[in-house]
Each structure stands twice: as C-alpha cells, then as structure tokens.
Design a protein around this motif. Structure first.
Motif, PDB file in Angstrom:
ATOM      1  N   ALA A   1       0.827  -1.216   0.000  1.00  0.00           N
ATOM      2  CA  ALA A   1       0.000   0.000   0.000  1.00  0.00           C
ATOM      3  C   ALA A   1       0.858   1.260   0.000  1.00  0.00           C
ATOM      4  CB  ALA A   1      -0.884  -0.003   1.238  1.00  0.00           C
TER       5      ALA A   1
ATOM      6  N   ALA B   1       7.250  -1.368  -1.963  1.00  0.00           N
ATOM      7  CA  ALA B   1       6.533  -0.091  -2.065  1.00  0.00           C
ATOM      8  C   ALA B   1       7.394   0.918  -2.828  1.00  0.00           C
ATOM      9  CB  ALA B   1       6.154   0.418  -0.681  1.00  0.00           C
ATOM     10  N   ARG B   2       8.417   1.487  -2.183  1.00  0.00           N
ATOM     11  CA  ARG B   2       9.172   2.560  -2.846  1.00  0.00           C
ATOM     12  C   ARG B   2       9.747   2.165  -4.207  1.00  0.00           C
ATOM     13  NH1 ARG B   2      12.476   3.922   2.432  1.00  0.00           N
ATOM     14  NH2 ARG B   2      12.043   1.688   2.642  1.00  0.00           N
TER      15      ARG B   2
ATOM     16  N   SER C   1      -0.260   5.341   0.009  1.00  0.00           N
ATOM     17  CA  SER C   1      -1.334   6.333  -0.017  1.00  0.00           C
ATOM     18  C   SER C   1      -1.108   7.257  -1.205  1.00  0.00           C
ATOM     19  CB  SER C   1      -1.288   7.104   1.292  1.00  0.00           C
ATOM     20  OG  SER C   1      -2.408   7.906   1.404  1.00  0.00           O
TER      21      SER C   1
ATOM     22  N   LYS D   1      -2.442  -6.051   7.612  1.00  0.00           N
ATOM     23  CA  LYS D   1      -1.042  -5.594   7.679  1.00  0.00           C
ATOM     24  C   LYS D   1      -0.776  -5.257   9.133  1.00  0.00           C
ATOM     25  CE  LYS D   1       2.261  -2.466   5.431  1.00  0.00           C
ATOM     26  NZ  LYS D   1       2.456  -1.630   4.230  1.00  0.00           N
TER      27      LYS D   1
ATOM     28  N   ARG E   1      15.177  -4.965  -2.358  1.00  0.00           N
ATOM     29  CA  ARG E   1      15.567  -4.256  -3.577  1.00  0.00           C
ATOM     30  C   ARG E   1      16.074  -5.196  -4.666  1.00  0.00           C
ATOM     31  NH1 ARG E   1      12.787  -1.454  -1.136  1.00  0.00           N
ATOM     32  NH2 ARG E   1      13.229   0.527  -0.130  1.00  0.00           N
TER      33      ARG E   1
ATOM     34  N   GLN F   1      -6.866  -1.729   0.646  1.00  0.00           N
ATOM     35  CA  GLN F   1      -6.476  -1.564   2.056  1.00  0.00           C
ATOM     36  C   GLN F   1      -7.431  -0.583   2.712  1.00  0.00           C
ATOM     37  OE1 GLN F   1      -3.094   0.831   3.668  1.00  0.00           O
ATOM     38  NE2 GLN F   1      -2.304  -1.133   4.366  1.00  0.00           N
TER      39      GLN F   1
ATOM     40  N   GLY G   1      12.317  -2.844   2.584  1.00  0.00           N
ATOM     41  CA  GLY G   1      13.756  -2.974   2.346  1.00  0.00           C
ATOM     42  C   GLY G   1      14.165  -3.788   1.135  1.00  0.00           C
TER      43      GLY G   1
HETATM   44  C1  LIG Z   1       4.369   7.307  -0.377  1.00  0.00           C
HETATM   45  C2  LIG Z   1       4.124   6.169   0.567  1.00  0.00           C
HETATM   46  C3  LIG Z   1       2.849   5.960   1.051  1.00  0.00           C
HETATM   47  C4  LIG Z   1       2.582   4.876   1.909  1.00  0.00           C
HETATM   48  N1  LIG Z   1       1.292   4.643   2.287  1.00  0.00           N
HETATM   49  C5  LIG Z   1       1.004   3.514   2.965  1.00  0.00           C
HETATM   50  C6  LIG Z   1      -0.349   3.144   3.200  1.00  0.00           C
HETATM   51  O1  LIG Z   1      -1.301   3.814   2.782  1.00  0.00           O
HETATM   52  N2  LIG Z   1      -0.570   2.002   3.901  1.00  0.00           N
HETATM   53  C7  LIG Z   1       0.451   1.201   4.341  1.00  0.00           C
HETATM   54  O2  LIG Z   1       0.204   0.159   4.935  1.00  0.00           O
HETATM   55  N3  LIG Z   1       1.740   1.525   4.126  1.00  0.00           N
HETATM   56  C8  LIG Z   1       2.033   2.632   3.436  1.00  0.00           C
HETATM   57  N4  LIG Z   1       3.338   2.921   3.136  1.00  0.00           N
HETATM   58  C9  LIG Z   1       4.405   1.986   3.607  1.00  0.00           C
HETATM   59  C10 LIG Z   1       4.730   0.917   2.548  1.00  0.00           C
HETATM   60  O3  LIG Z   1       3.617   0.097   2.256  1.00  0.00           O
HETATM   61  C11 LIG Z   1       5.893   0.018   3.017  1.00  0.00           C
HETATM   62  O4  LIG Z   1       5.496  -0.642   4.199  1.00  0.00           O
HETATM   63  C12 LIG Z   1       7.193   0.789   3.260  1.00  0.00           C
HETATM   64  O5  LIG Z   1       7.391   1.775   2.261  1.00  0.00           O
HETATM   65  C13 LIG Z   1       8.411  -0.154   3.252  1.00  0.00           C
HETATM   66  O6  LIG Z   1       8.516  -0.867   2.050  1.00  0.00           O
HETATM   67  P1  LIG Z   1       9.624  -0.468   0.898  1.00  0.00           P
HETATM   68  O7  LIG Z   1      10.974  -0.533   1.537  1.00  0.00           O
HETATM   69  O8  LIG Z   1       9.429  -1.475  -0.180  1.00  0.00           O
HETATM   70  O9  LIG Z   1       9.301   0.920   0.483  1.00  0.00           O
HETATM   71  C14 LIG Z   1       3.643   4.013   2.309  1.00  0.00           C
HETATM   72  C15 LIG Z   1       4.924   4.241   1.838  1.00  0.00           C
HETATM   73  C16 LIG Z   1       5.194   5.298   0.974  1.00  0.00           C
HETATM   74  C17 LIG Z   1       6.585   5.497   0.454  1.00  0.00           C
END
Ligand SMILES: Cc1cc2nc3c(=O)[nH]c(=O)nc-3n(C[C@H](O)[C@H](O)[C@H](O)COP(=O)(O)O)c2cc1C
Length: 410
Positions: free
Chosen positions: A27, A326-327, A29, A225, A306, A104, A304
């Motif tokens: 997710a 996510a990112r 946002s 989650k 990648r 979500q 985390g």
């Molecule tokens: C812009 C942005 C918005 C996010 N919004 C949500 C959200 O709405 N719900 C959620 O559970 N996590 C949200 N997250 C967290 C991500 O789902 C994820 O748990 C977190 O970025 C770590 O994963 P990554 O290292 O792959 O980025 C958001 C992250 C980012 C960067």
C-alpha cells in the motif's frame, strides 16, 4: 519439490485463488482523490500502469472508511454505494493483466495531519511525543458506541470493495493508525474491555475482522497488515504481535503482511536498521523467520527488498511467501517485469533527505517525496529519481496548506 522463487505462482488455500507470482505492490497512499474523496482518472491510470508492470498482487493505498476521519487531504473514502461505478473502474484497472487487487482499509485515529479533521480520536486521549506534536492535532478518547460504529464502518467498506470488483481487502493494523493504537499499551490505556491485556487490546481488530467476514462471506480473502513491533518504549511488542497473529489464524485470516514502526519511530522505512539487517535487505526478516515456527498463514514481508537475490533467498529459506515492495514500485512501476525477466538485479534507491534532521528522522519526508512520484505516474509522466526532497517538501506544504485552508475541513 521446486524451490519457490519470485516467479512461482501461489494458490491461496481454501479460497481457490491463484497469484501469478510472489511480488506484491504494498500500500502507498496516493493522496490523489477528487474533492469528493473518489478515485480519479489519474489514480486509475496509476493502477493500470502497475498492473501492466507484472506484479502478482496490487494493494491500494489506504482507503478511509469515513470521510470525517481522513489521514491526509485527498485520501480516497469508500462509505456508501452511490459512487460505486468509479470504484468499479478502479478495480477493473487494477485487476487487468491477471493481477489480484486488494483494497487496504483504514481509520487513522489520532495519526492525522493537523488541520485535516476537526477532531482526532483515539483509544485514549494520549498525545504523540513532543517533537511530533507540531504535525498532529490533540485527540480525545472514543466512546464505546463510537467504537462499535467504526467496526461496522470497516465491514461496510469491505463489502462495497467486494461489490466493486476488488479481489480482496486488507485491514490496516500497522504503522500507528487507529487499530495499531488500540493494540499498543502505550496508546491504549482504556480501563474497559477494549484496553489492558493484549486479549482486550486485540478485541477491536478481532471484531473488525469478524464483522467483515460476516459481510463478505468465506470465499473472499481478508488480509491484515501488522507490525512486528512498534519499536517504542512500553509499546506493541513482538510477543504481542505473535499473539495477535495466532489469534487471527484461529479466526481464519487469509494473508498477513509484516511491517513495523510508526511515524514516531519510522522502522517501516528502515530508520535505525542494524547493519546485519541491511545486508539481508528486508527489515523484518528475522521476525518472519520466528513467525513461520508458530503460524501457517501465508506471509508478505515488506520493507527494504531491492534485489532479486535477496527476494529469492527470503522465499527459498521459507521466511516468507510473498515479497512486498513499495518505494521501488513508486520509482519503477514495471520493476516486477524486469525482475521476472532477469533484466535487473540491483536497484539503487537512496534515502530521501532534506538535510533538516527533525524532518529526516521521521517518516513524513519519505511519504512526501514518493507520493510525488505516484502523482507523476498518474499523469502519464515518467518518474524522477533525482527530484529534490526540499522541493517535494515545499510542494506538499503548499498543496496541503491550500487543501486545508480552502474550506476542506470536515
Ligand atoms: C508514499 C508512501 C505511502 C505509503 N502509504 C502507505 C499506506 O497507505 N498504507 C500502508 O500500509 N503503508 C504505506 N506505506 C508503507 C509501505 O507500504 C511500506 O510498508 C514501506 O514503504 C516499506 O517498504 P519499501 O521498503 O518497499 O518501500 C507508504 C509508503 C510510501 C513510500
């Protein structure tokens, strides 16, 4: 038996649901809803782009269950059937290319940016740490009647998501929002049946799950989650998390995504991760290794990841069943296709820093910067990995300020 890898499909037990691969877009946002908190053409384009990018399961950014309880301006809200057609279009985009698409659903509780709502609510009237108080408003404790109403709202939103064509829902119980506040003894100091022991703190999530299940039936997947821990003194611990996951398993939960931290302690973005953790990429891998000894619920491990080697290692070791991203998906929406075609093995994603420590130490700058990448994809533009974090911050202050002060208070 073949070893699972990111390209292997996964059949969800008892649901007859097949995920084409193990990659999940976690997710994020979007902050891109219309003035009436509905999906827009840009959001629909964003999800079509992600579905075309090859991911097995897409999870929406948090959709709010009540327009009086937004977490940020321009959140999407699903609370009545009037606007279901727009949600149907959104579901259609996200399920194209044989992709599963879960919504979500969330209530922010007191974790809501100042000015977005008239009044923030929480299990108990406990403020955030002093350095965060500038971002979040004062809160008051919910009455028992209000708690019951919120539980029913989660169920209604989930039921509408099913009607719209989403293939599952995910309850957001992580990252310091309302359910996570109920789970935490630091934030939940109620003396009634909703607070105290972990059994009581879990009651809110348990009743939400059961209310949703009663409305969507046995065949519709429901995920949660949840944090491995809040990483806060006197907060939600790994032991609490394990208890909650075991109880959810008994209740029949279908999928659990593991994350950690809150905006007070941004472990979800890997802040303060140990060097041994950084080496294995996934921030909560040690925790899912422990979880696999106590639960059979399929797990998504997020935070985390990648490289394809780290992802495949986590899958073959049995520490997780799915890889949440996510990112990377905000910068490279077709990253799953590239990973699956073995066209990329390493991705350089730098921490987002403004140089202002009181901003950089919290999770808000990551949200802001990556959010603007999502906006670009939604507009049909390419992403901009070199975008200035300071500019991203200024743009958000400007946009949110405008939103908040142009009679958008609800
Ligand atoms: C812009 C942005 C918005 C996010 N919004 C949500 C959200 O709405 N719900 C959620 O559970 N996590 C949200 N997250 C967290 C991500 O789902 C994820 O748990 C977190 O970025 C770590 O994963 P990554 O290292 O792959 O980025 C958001 C992250 C980012 C960067």
């Amino acid at each position: 038996m073949t070893q699972p890898s990111i390209s292997a499909s996964y059949m969800l037990k008892n649901k007859n649901i097949n995920f084409k691969n193990r990659i999940v877009k976690s997710a994020m946002s979007e902050g891109m809803a219309s003035e009436n908190y509905l999906p827009t053409d840009n959001i629909i384009r964003l999800y079509k782009t992600w579905a075309d990018g090859g991911v097995g399961l897409l999870i929406t950014g948090n959709v709010m269950i009540d327009r009086k309880a937004l977490g940020e301006p321009r959140n999407i809200v699903l609370e009545d059937s009037e606007d279901i057609d727009l949600f149907k279009k959104w579901a259609e985009a996200g399920t194209s290319n044989n992709t599963h698409f879960f919504m979500q659903i969330n209530h922010p509780g007191k974790q809501v940016l100042k000015g977005v709502v008239k009044e923030a609510v929480a299990p108990s009237a406990i403020p955030f740490k002093s350095d965060l108080q500038r971002f979040f408003p004062k809160c008051r404790a919910l009455s028992c009647e209000e708690i019951e109403e919120i539980i029913q709202r989660f169920a209604s939103t989930a039921e509408l998501a099913k009607v719209a064509g989403f293939t599952g829902v995910q309850i957001h119980a992580a990252h310091g929002y309302l359910i996570s506040q109920f789970l935490s003894p630091r934030h939940n100091q109620r003396k009634d049946k909703w607070g105290g022991t972990i059994e009581n703190r879990f009651r809110f999530l348990s009743e939400i799950y059961q209310a949703i299940r009663a409305r969507v039936g046995d065949d519709f997947p429901i995920g949660v989650k949840i944090n491995s821990s809040d990483f806060m003194k006197a907060g939600f611990t790994e032991e609490d998390s394990q208890f909650v996951i075991s109880e959810l398993e008994k209740l029949g939960i279908d999928l659990i995504e593991i994350s950690g931290g809150t905006y007070e302690k941004a472990a979800l973005f890997g802040k303060d991760a140990k060097p041994s953790t950084v080496k294995r990429e996934a921030y909560f891998l040690e925790y899912t290794e422990k979880l696999k000894e106590i639960t059979n619920v399929p797990l998504i491990l997020t935070g985390g990841f990648r490289t394809s080697s780290a992802m495949n290692e986590a899958l073959t070791s049995g520490a997780t069943d799915f890889i949440g991203l996510a990112r990377p998906m905000a910068l490279y929406p077709d990253y799953p296709n590239k990973l699956l075609e073995n066209k990329v093995s390493n991705l350089s994603i730098k921490p987002v820093k403004t140089g202002l420590p009181f901003i950089d130490n919290k999770g808000l700058i990551e949200l802001t910067w990556y959010n603007q990448q999502l906006v670009r994809i939604g507009k049909g533009k390419s992403t901009k990995p070199t975008f200035s974090p300071i500019l991203a911050l200024l743009l958000t202050i400007f946009k949110n300020g405008k939103e908040i002060f142009e009679k958008r208070r609800v």
